[in-house]
Scaffold this active site. Sequence first.
Site, PDB file in Angstrom:
ATOM      1  N   ASP A   1      30.747  49.399  50.934  1.00 43.29           N
ATOM      2  CA  ASP A   1      30.701  48.438  49.657  1.00 43.29           C
ATOM      3  C   ASP A   1      31.062  46.988  50.400  1.00 43.29           C
ATOM      4  O   ASP A   1      31.877  46.684  50.853  1.00 43.29           O
ATOM      5  CB  ASP A   1      31.884  48.995  48.810  1.00 43.29           C
ATOM      6  CG  ASP A   1      31.800  48.333  47.337  1.00 43.29           C
ATOM      7  OD1 ASP A   1      30.604  47.894  46.901  1.00 43.29           O
ATOM      8  OD2 ASP A   1      32.743  48.289  46.556  1.00 43.29           O
TER       9      ASP A   1
ATOM     10  N   HIS B   1      32.316  36.435  41.962  1.00 37.58           N
ATOM     11  CA  HIS B   1      33.452  37.355  42.028  1.00 37.58           C
ATOM     12  C   HIS B   1      34.452  37.184  42.863  1.00 37.58           C
ATOM     13  O   HIS B   1      35.710  37.023  42.858  1.00 37.58           O
ATOM     14  CB  HIS B   1      32.717  38.713  42.111  1.00 37.58           C
ATOM     15  CG  HIS B   1      33.730  39.849  42.273  1.00 37.58           C
ATOM     16  ND1 HIS B   1      34.606  40.408  41.432  1.00 37.58           N
ATOM     17  CD2 HIS B   1      34.207  40.652  43.500  1.00 37.58           C
ATOM     18  CE1 HIS B   1      35.821  41.133  41.881  1.00 37.58           C
ATOM     19  NE2 HIS B   1      35.119  41.409  43.191  1.00 37.58           N
TER      20      HIS B   1
ATOM     21  N   ARG C   1      44.841  33.633  45.227  1.00 34.77           N
ATOM     22  CA  ARG C   1      45.643  32.465  46.502  1.00 34.77           C
ATOM     23  C   ARG C   1      45.142  31.044  45.837  1.00 34.77           C
ATOM     24  O   ARG C   1      45.471  30.324  46.621  1.00 34.77           O
ATOM     25  CB  ARG C   1      44.658  32.878  47.790  1.00 34.77           C
ATOM     26  CG  ARG C   1      44.913  33.799  48.434  1.00 34.77           C
ATOM     27  CD  ARG C   1      44.034  33.951  49.857  1.00 34.77           C
ATOM     28  NE  ARG C   1      42.605  34.195  49.478  1.00 34.77           N
ATOM     29  CZ  ARG C   1      41.976  35.110  48.989  1.00 34.77           C
ATOM     30  NH1 ARG C   1      42.477  36.337  49.072  1.00 34.77           N
ATOM     31  NH2 ARG C   1      40.593  35.079  48.741  1.00 34.77           N
TER      32      ARG C   1
ATOM     33  N   GLU D   1      33.971  48.267  38.017  1.00 36.35           N
ATOM     34  CA  GLU D   1      33.173  47.306  38.847  1.00 36.35           C
ATOM     35  C   GLU D   1      31.824  47.331  38.760  1.00 36.35           C
ATOM     36  O   GLU D   1      31.232  48.409  38.883  1.00 36.35           O
ATOM     37  CB  GLU D   1      33.793  47.548  40.162  1.00 36.35           C
ATOM     38  CG  GLU D   1      34.944  46.771  40.514  1.00 36.35           C
ATOM     39  CD  GLU D   1      35.262  46.623  42.184  1.00 36.35           C
ATOM     40  OE1 GLU D   1      34.507  47.087  42.908  1.00 36.35           O
ATOM     41  OE2 GLU D   1      36.079  45.466  42.585  1.00 36.35           O
TER      42      GLU D   1
ATOM     43  N   GLU E   1      28.276  47.261  39.382  1.00 36.98           N
ATOM     44  CA  GLU E   1      27.705  46.947  40.648  1.00 36.98           C
ATOM     45  C   GLU E   1      26.352  47.739  40.602  1.00 36.98           C
ATOM     46  O   GLU E   1      25.934  48.584  39.762  1.00 36.98           O
ATOM     47  CB  GLU E   1      28.566  47.497  41.867  1.00 36.98           C
ATOM     48  CG  GLU E   1      29.762  46.859  42.196  1.00 36.98           C
ATOM     49  CD  GLU E   1      30.557  47.415  43.443  1.00 36.98           C
ATOM     50  OE1 GLU E   1      29.860  47.786  44.421  1.00 36.98           O
ATOM     51  OE2 GLU E   1      31.906  47.322  43.557  1.00 36.98           O
TER      52      GLU E   1
ATOM     53  N   ASP F   1      32.107  51.214  40.488  1.00 32.88           N
ATOM     54  CA  ASP F   1      32.871  51.382  41.538  1.00 32.88           C
ATOM     55  C   ASP F   1      34.444  51.161  40.814  1.00 32.88           C
ATOM     56  O   ASP F   1      35.221  50.289  41.021  1.00 32.88           O
ATOM     57  CB  ASP F   1      32.744  50.409  42.763  1.00 32.88           C
ATOM     58  CG  ASP F   1      33.655  50.747  43.858  1.00 32.88           C
ATOM     59  OD1 ASP F   1      34.092  51.825  44.110  1.00 32.88           O
ATOM     60  OD2 ASP F   1      33.921  49.859  44.485  1.00 32.88           O
TER      61      ASP F   1
ATOM     62  N   GLN G   1      45.667  48.658  44.339  1.00 31.08           N
ATOM     63  CA  GLN G   1      45.055  47.940  45.486  1.00 31.08           C
ATOM     64  C   GLN G   1      45.928  46.744  45.867  1.00 31.08           C
ATOM     65  O   GLN G   1      45.830  46.568  47.146  1.00 31.08           O
ATOM     66  CB  GLN G   1      43.521  47.609  44.809  1.00 31.08           C
ATOM     67  CG  GLN G   1      42.696  46.592  45.631  1.00 31.08           C
ATOM     68  CD  GLN G   1      41.623  45.943  44.774  1.00 31.08           C
ATOM     69  OE1 GLN G   1      41.398  46.307  43.618  1.00 31.08           O
ATOM     70  NE2 GLN G   1      40.860  45.472  45.608  1.00 31.08           N
TER      71      GLN G   1
ATOM     72  N   THR H   1      31.062  43.797  43.035  1.00 31.32           N
ATOM     73  CA  THR H   1      30.941  43.504  41.643  1.00 31.32           C
ATOM     74  C   THR H   1      29.987  42.176  41.708  1.00 31.32           C
ATOM     75  O   THR H   1      30.251  41.325  42.286  1.00 31.32           O
ATOM     76  CB  THR H   1      32.678  43.172  41.485  1.00 31.32           C
ATOM     77  OG1 THR H   1      33.274  44.073  41.755  1.00 31.32           O
ATOM     78  CG2 THR H   1      32.567  42.929  39.929  1.00 31.32           C
TER      79      THR H   1
HETATM   80 MN    MN Z   1      33.396  47.583  44.868  1.00 33.55          MN
END
Ligand code: MN
Length: 424
Positions: free
Chosen positions: A135, A142, A151, A208, A210, A242, A249, A358
């Site tokens: 992936d 994204h 961040r 996601e 995709e 996905d 995560q 994504t």
């Molecule tokens: Mn993905």
Amino acid sequence: MVIFANDPNRTSWLHVDSDSDFPIQNIPFGVFLTRDDVITIGTRIGDTAIDLAALHQLGYFDDIPLTDDIFLQDTLNDFIADGRKTWRAVRNKVAEIFDNNNTVLKSQTKHKDTVLYSLDEIEMQLPVLVGDYTDFYASREHATNVGTMFRGKDNALMPNWLHLPVGYHGRSSSIIPSDIPVRRPKGQTLPPGKESPVFGPSKAVDFELEMAFITTDANDLGEAIPINEAEDYIFGLVLFNDWSARDIQRWEYMPLGPFLGKNFASSISPWIVTLDALEPFRVHSPKQEPKPLKYLQYEGPKSFDIHLEAIIKPEGANETVVSKSNFKYMYWNMVQQLTHHTVNGCPVHSGDMMGSGTISGPTPDSYGSMLELSWKGERPVQLNDGTERKFINDNDTVILRGYCKNERLRIGFGEVKSKLLAAL
Ligand code: MN
């Protein structure tokens, strides 16, 4: 070989609705179980599924060099491994057989009985045995959105991001076809403000938006694929949801990246639309600045104008389109991804699957995940039934749709649809 199958003027003697994703110019490939419990390789025109193994047995492919059992398989891997020349010859022949002006099969009632199925008589299977799944993280929008959330704006993109297509190796064991329900995963998470983790069902299950491309055998161990050849090894594309558990995560990803928050399920649309069928919809990818290193530089349009939609359908309620994006927004295109993947000599095989990452567009209504659409839950998304979502609820069905369209032609992917079930 000329792609006769793409002739936009051709019509079929099979009925095709004007807004169908599957006109005679599409001719995708899939695997299905028939009413007689036989698994076969097939294609589709309009809402009619076509048994390619039966057509082959009846002699309709006699002028193409094919092994007898090439379509009598439960996966497309061997057919894909035959290479682009075979894919083209078969699509051209299917176009010819079902052309409005060709009465050979049309007039053979007995042949038609063994070759043609309505969609409610078949059950779509996983089209390939996925050996390896990778992936990518190829949409700049994204990566910027996620980076900004975690961040801050100034460090949104990691220093490597504009220089290489970032990716990770996923699990092929949990890639499933459309219509298979997905179970809410359990795992470790660190609740906000807490210092030690808890175990339980994820509270932040996400989709996601995709696409994934499927490769043929490309290179031996130690060999790299030059970028000007990479496209020859791409068979086609599917829609790819996905599934992701954002809370799992967030706690697990340091320092090696995605793991259990990402590998509990990825759902794909069952018909692989070939790169050949997408040919009329080529577009340029976004301009790359700074210019990538030489081995990632390519010529000509290498992306495709594919309209994408993500939809949430709560139990017993209507659908709400929560995102409208496009495959063309991807900063790193497929040939760059495949070239980068093999530049170190990593072999790629028939049936390998490469997720795009994504695909988010530039505007908030084009973001490809709930994480971005609800901005980590700070701005809930309103649905048509009056409810709102930060992430996906139990018994919600998530649907991805995709299609290409110009003045003369619509080539689509159908949909990938999966319902999220409560945790066990
Ligand atoms: Mn993905």
